[in-house]
Design an enzyme around this catalytic site. Structure first.
Site, short mmCIF file in Angstrom:
data_model
loop_
_atom_site.label_atom_id
_atom_site.label_comp_id
_atom_site.label_asym_id
_atom_site.label_seq_id
_atom_site.Cartn_x
_atom_site.Cartn_y
_atom_site.Cartn_z
N ARG A 22 9.74 0.89 23.00
CA ARG A 22 10.16 1.14 24.15
C ARG A 22 11.58 0.65 24.36
O ARG A 22 12.15 -0.16 23.56
CB ARG A 22 9.18 0.42 25.32
CG ARG A 22 9.06 -0.95 25.03
CD ARG A 22 8.21 -1.87 26.09
NE ARG A 22 8.22 -3.00 26.00
CZ ARG A 22 7.13 -3.71 25.26
NH1 ARG A 22 6.22 -2.84 24.63
NH2 ARG A 22 7.02 -5.02 25.21
N PRO A 23 12.37 1.21 25.36
CA PRO A 23 13.88 0.79 25.51
C PRO A 23 14.12 -0.38 25.79
O PRO A 23 13.06 -1.36 25.98
CB PRO A 23 14.09 2.02 26.71
CG PRO A 23 13.27 3.02 26.80
CD PRO A 23 12.01 2.29 26.31
N GLY A 71 5.67 -4.27 20.07
CA GLY A 71 6.11 -3.29 21.19
C GLY A 71 7.54 -3.22 21.27
O GLY A 71 7.91 -2.10 22.01
N TYR A 123 -9.16 -13.98 15.46
CA TYR A 123 -8.78 -12.79 16.66
C TYR A 123 -10.05 -12.94 17.73
O TYR A 123 -11.20 -12.68 17.33
CB TYR A 123 -8.90 -11.39 16.10
CG TYR A 123 -7.55 -11.09 15.20
CD1 TYR A 123 -6.51 -12.04 15.01
CD2 TYR A 123 -7.58 -9.95 14.47
CE1 TYR A 123 -5.35 -11.93 14.31
CE2 TYR A 123 -6.47 -9.65 13.74
CZ TYR A 123 -5.54 -10.60 13.55
OH TYR A 123 -4.18 -10.47 12.59
N HIS A 133 -4.77 -15.81 5.60
CA HIS A 133 -4.09 -15.62 6.65
C HIS A 133 -2.77 -16.04 6.70
O HIS A 133 -1.59 -15.67 6.92
CB HIS A 133 -4.84 -15.85 7.92
CG HIS A 133 -4.43 -15.13 9.17
ND1 HIS A 133 -5.29 -15.06 10.31
CD2 HIS A 133 -3.52 -14.18 9.51
CE1 HIS A 133 -4.95 -14.30 11.19
NE2 HIS A 133 -3.60 -13.76 10.88
#
EC number: 1.1.1.353
Length: 343
Positions: free
Chosen positions: A238-239, A234, A59, A144
Site C-alpha cells: 500500500r502507499p 503489508g 501461531y 523457527h
C-alpha cells in the site's frame, strides 16, 4: 499456479506459498482471522493451486495448525495433494490461552522450562504435538530460530531422527546468520544425516541484507529460499502514507521490523512499487511478490486474508518484471542493521 522443486530435494512446492500465521485466533493478535473466517480461504487457495501451506506451532498457540488440519478434513482434500510446512522452537501455551508472542514462550524458564528451544526433548515433543494438531505428518519441519544454548549436534541428530521416524519428510531452517546455518549443514553432512532443503528468511524490497551471505550460500549449496513477509508485513502492498489498516495497528512486527527502521530509502522504494503497479495495472503486492519470484529458487510465503488477495497472489506468478524494472525498484536501497527479530 506454477510449481518447483524445493532445494536439492524431489519435493515440489507452489511458487507462492500460503502463509497461515493469519489463521488462528484474534485473541493472539488482533489482525488474525478466526477459524470460521480462515477455513474458506484455505479451501480457495487450494482450489486456485496454492498447494503448499506454511504454519508454525506458536501461531495462535497451536490454533493455526489445528485449522490447517481441519481444512483437510472439512473439504476432503487428499493429504497427498498438499505440502505442509510447520516450525518448532518457541513455547506454546498449554492452558488454552493466547498470550502475546512478544511476552511469553521465548525464554526457556519458568512455566516454559524445556518447552522452548531446540533441545532433543523439545523438538521431539513439539513434533508430536504438531502432528496431533495437524492430524497428519509434516512435509517440512523447520526450526523457527536457532537455539544457541543447545549443542548443534544434538539439534541435528534430533531433526534427523524426526525424519527417520516418518513424522516429517524433510527439514528446513529459518532466520539465522549464514555461518550458523552452514555449521548445521556441515554437521549433517559429516554424520550422513538429513540436511536442510529450505531457508525461510526475511527478504523483500526494503530488507535485502540476506543477499550478502545467506542467499549466495543457499544457492551454491542447493537450498531454496522461502522468504517470510515478502511484502514487508503489508508495507509494500500500500502507499507510503496508508497506515490505517487493522494489521498496521495490531501487529507489533510492523513497528519492530519496518516502522522502527524506516528511512527515505524505504519511502522511495515503496513509491516506485506504487508507480510500477499503476503503470502495469496490477496491485502493489503483485509487484513485490513478482520481485521475489524473479530470484532463482525463491518462493515467497504470503499471508492472504481475502479471496481477492489469494487470486492476486496466484496471478502474480505470471507477472514478469524486466531487468530494467527490477533495477528501478532496487536502486534506492540503503543497507540496514540486522534486527534481532531476523536472527
Amino acid at each position: 499456479m506454477e510449481y518447483a522443486r524445493l532445494g536439492d530435494s524431489g519435493l515440489k512446492v507452489s511458487k507462492v506459498i500460503l502463509g497461515c500465521m493469519g489463521y488462528g485466533s484474534p485473541e493472539w493478535q488482533g489482525w488474525v482471522l478466526n477459524e470460521e473466517e480462515s477455513l474458506p480461504l484455505i479451501e480457495h487457495a487450494y482450489n486456485k493451486g496454492i498447494r503448499t501451506w506454511d504454519t508454525a506451532d506458536m501461531y495462535s498457540h497451536g490454533k493455526s495448525e489445528e485449522i490447517v488440519g481441519k481444512a483437510l478434513k472439512k473439504y476432503n482434500i487428499p493429504r497427498s495433494r498438499v505440502v505442509i510446512l510447520t516450525k518448532c522452537y518457541f513455547g506454546v501455551d498449554d492452558q488454552g490461552n493466547f498470550p502475546s508472542p512478544l511476552s511469553t514462550g521465548r525464554q526457556n524458564e519458568g512455566d516454559y522450562l524445556n518447552r522452548v528451544g531446540l533441545s532433543r526433548r523439545h523438538i521431539l515433543e513439539a513434533v508430536d504435538a504438531s502432528v496431533e494438531r495437524l492430524g497428519t505428518y509434516i512435509d517440512v519441519l523447520q526450526i523457527h530460530r536457532l537455539d544457541r544454548e543447545t549443542p548443534r549436534e544434538e539439534i541435528m541428530r534430533a531433526l534427523n531422527d524426526v525424519v527417520e521416524s516418518g513424522k516429517a519428510r524433510y527439514i528446513g531452517a529459518s532466520s539465522m546468520a549464514a555461518w550458523e546455518f552452514q555449521t548445521l549443514q556441515n554437521i549433517a553432512i559429516r554424520n550422513g544425516w538429513h540436511k536442510f532443503i529450505s531457508m525461510q528468511n526475511y527478504h523483500n524490497l526494503i530488507a535485502r541484507e540476506e543477499e550478502r551471505e545467506m542467499i549466495p550460500y543457499c544457492l551454491d549449496s542447493g537450498v531454496s529460499l522461502i522468504p517470510w513477509s515478502p511484502v514487508a508485513r503489508g508495507a509494500l502492498a500500500r502507499p507510503w502514507a496508508s497506515r490505517s489498516t487493522l494489521r498496521e495497528n495490531t501487529d507489533a512486527g510492523i513497528s519492530i521490523l519496518v516502522r522502527a527502521r524506516e528511512s527515505e530509502s524505504d519511502k522511495a522504494i515503496i513509491d516506485r512499487v506504487e508507480e510500477l503497479a499503476d503503470k502495469k495495472g496490477i496491485s502493489m503486492a503483485q509487484v513485490a511478490i513478482a520481485w521475489s519470484l524473479s530470484h532463482p529458487s525463491e518462493y515467497p510465503i504470503v499471508g492472504l486474508n481475502t479471496k481477492d488477495r489469494i487470486d492476486e497472489a496466484v496471478a502474480s506468478v505470471q507477472v514478469k518484471l524486466t531487468p530494467e524494472e527490477i533495477q528501478y525498484l532496487e536502486e534506492p536501497y540503503v543497507p540496514k542493521a540486522i534486527h534481532p527479530g531476523e536472527r
